[in-house]
Scaffold this active site. Structure first.
Site, short mmCIF file in Angstrom:
data_model
loop_
_atom_site.label_atom_id
_atom_site.label_comp_id
_atom_site.label_asym_id
_atom_site.label_seq_id
_atom_site.Cartn_x
_atom_site.Cartn_y
_atom_site.Cartn_z
N LYS A 77 0.84 -1.20 0.00
CA LYS A 77 0.00 0.00 0.00
C LYS A 77 0.88 1.25 0.00
O LYS A 77 1.93 1.27 0.64
CB LYS A 77 -0.93 -0.01 1.22
CG LYS A 77 -1.97 1.10 1.24
CD LYS A 77 -2.92 0.95 2.42
CE LYS A 77 -3.93 2.09 2.48
NZ LYS A 77 -4.88 1.96 3.61
N SER A 152 -9.77 2.23 2.82
CA SER A 152 -8.91 2.99 1.93
C SER A 152 -7.92 2.11 1.16
O SER A 152 -7.27 2.58 0.23
CB SER A 152 -8.11 4.02 2.75
OG SER A 152 -7.26 3.35 3.69
N SER A 176 -10.24 -0.10 6.95
CA SER A 176 -9.63 0.07 5.63
C SER A 176 -9.00 -1.19 5.05
O SER A 176 -8.62 -1.20 3.88
CB SER A 176 -8.58 1.19 5.67
OG SER A 176 -9.20 2.43 5.82
#
Length: 488
Positions: A77, A152, A176
């Site tokens: 990420k 997210s 997330s």
């Protein structure tokens, strides 16, 4: 090679038997990205040359037969700093930022012989539930390209769910990891707070942030958590105790396990009947496997969303002060004074949702409002923590839907921040309490995956993996492949 066809253990076996090399696996990732990522939009930055060189070195050294992760590719990420690879947290204000060091989790996967292949798209600074807040691109759900992948960590989930890569890392501040895992039909673990080092994670809410893996199967997930967990001298909040092998006892089944079903989660908050029905079917299966299922109550759940957004935004307002246009990243042009430089750089560099949360957090911490907002939210957090402590005196694990609906349309909620925030009602309380939660696929509603989360006691990830593995063994949801509907 489409990685949907293989578990990490199968890939490891092929590497050990020399049916494949690490270089071939890594090349397959970039071929998949070239073929698929135009329509998925999962990757932001690639480190192809470095990845292939690392894979070559692993092959030359030889695959460690006792290390399942040796030679396997992984995606990271974009809020986990990676030395030499642009890391932006999907924000314009960090455009061009090339870190000079690695996050601890990046170091740990590399020490285990994994090949870091690229940075994955996300909501800017991890603020959002749909990955529509990225400053750079839109990520789409591989089950239906007109739907969001969740957020997210939407890029991390979509890359695994589409078969571009076998495993990825994400972060979870209020859902997330679990929301994208649920929306894309894969396995996502939000570990106990402190189990995995936050060093090198670009902070959103420091008392809430956690790092965890996305995989196609439960056991794969446990294998990756083994690699990234444990104390870190660079993170004072990291857990100092001894940790088990999270795969140990994973096949022991659920006979005698006491499963609690929070009535506030399954009745009052879920907006889609198909989601509730699939979780109820899963609970019936657990009963058949010998588990005891009882209804429990977490009475302060209703305060979770307001408490979370006040606390997280307050921490964000503090954490994001460092992005000022001076030291790194985006710097506004044509400024006349230092204050002008600060204001213009932040105004132009931050997106709308980030600005909204900075404003909310600054207001909550301001003189005259601190007691009414931040202090009250902190008290609500304590009550929520006590709810979990009390309920875990009666049960071993909690089971609930991960999300209130299946994946919704791109653009469906982005114009209504309150509706978007309320979508987190089933996930934020887990972060406030600091307990672990694992989302696994438990069926489909209207052709889209439904996620079920298993919530455990602090540092009891082993029980979550055991309960999830028992369910996975009796079903085939983890073997279903995305349909890529809605494409042109």
């Amino acid at each position: 090679m489409n990685f949907l066809d293989y578990t990490l253990e199968v890939l490891h076996e092929k590497l050990v038997n020399k049916e494949l090399t690490s270089v071939e696996l890594t090349e397959a990732v970039y071929e998949n990205i070239e073929k698929m990522d135009d329509q998925i939009g999962a990757f932001l930055a690639l480190g192809k040359e470095e990845a292939l060189e690392a894979a070559k070195q692993v092959d030359e050294k030889g695959i460690d037969p006792n290390n399942v992760l040796s030679g396997l590719p992984i995606g990271i990420k974009d809020n986990l700093v990676t030395k030499g690879v642009e890391t932006t947290a999907a924000s314009k204000i960090l455009s061009g930022f090339i870190p000079t060091y690695n996050a601890t989790v990046v170091e740990r996967v590399r020490q285990n012989g994994m090949i870091t292949t690229g940075k994955l798209n996300m909501d800017e600074f991890a603020m959002g539930g749909s990955t529509e807040n990225s400053a750079y691109k839109l990520t789409r759900n591989p089950w239906n390209l007109k739907k969001v992948p969740g957020g997210s960590s939407g890029g991390s989930a979509a890359a695994v769910a589409s078969g571009q890569i076998p495993v990825s890392l994400g972060s979870d501040t209020g859902g997330s990891i679990r929301t994208p895992a649920a929306f894309t039909g894969i396995v996502g673990m939000k570990p106990t707070y402190g189990l995995v080092s936050r060093y090198g994670l670009i902070a959103y809410g420091s008392s809430l942030d956690t790092v965890g893996p996305f995989t196609k199967t439960v056991k794969d997930n446990a294998l990756v958590l083994n690699a990234i967990s444990g104390k870190d001298e660079k993170d004072s909040t990291s857990y100092r105790g001894e940790l088990p092998d999270f795969t140990e006892g994973i096949e022991n089944g659920v006979k005698g396990l006491r499963i609690g079903v929070p009535k506030e989660y399954i009745k009052e908050e879920v907006k889609e009947d198909g989601v509730v029905n699939k979780v109820r079917e899963a609970l019936e299966l657990y009963k058949k496997m010998g588990a005891e299922v009882v209804e429990v109550s977490l009475p302060h759940t209703e305060y979770g969303v307001p408490a979370y957004y006040i606390l997280a935004s307050s921490e964000a307002a503090s954490n994001l002060q460092r992005f000022d246009g001076i030291r790194y990243g985006y710097r506004a042009e044509q400024t006349e004074t230092l204050e002008d430089l600060y204001v213009k750089s932040r105004s132009e560099g931050f997106g709308l949702e980030v600005k909204r949360r900075i404003m909310l957090g600054t207001f909550s911490l301001s003189s005259g409002f601190y007691d009414a907002h931040f202090k009250k939210a902190a008290k609500a957090r304590t009550l929520i923590m006590q709810d979990f402590d009390k309920v875990f005196e009666e049960v071993d694990v909690l089971i609930a839907p991960t999300t209130t609906t299946t994946a919704y349309d791109i653009g469906g909620k982005i114009e209504d921040p309150i509706e978007m925030y309320m979508s987190d009602v089933l996930t934020v309380t887990i972060n406030l309490a600091g307990v672990p939660s694992l989302s696994i696929p438990c069926g489909f509603s209207n052709g889209l995956p439904v996620g079920m989360q298993l919530i455990g006691k602090h540092f009891d990830e082993q029980t979550l993996y055991r309960a999830a593995y028992a369910f996975e063994r009796e079903t085939d949801y983890h073997t279903q492949k995305p349909t890529f509907e809605g494409g042109e």
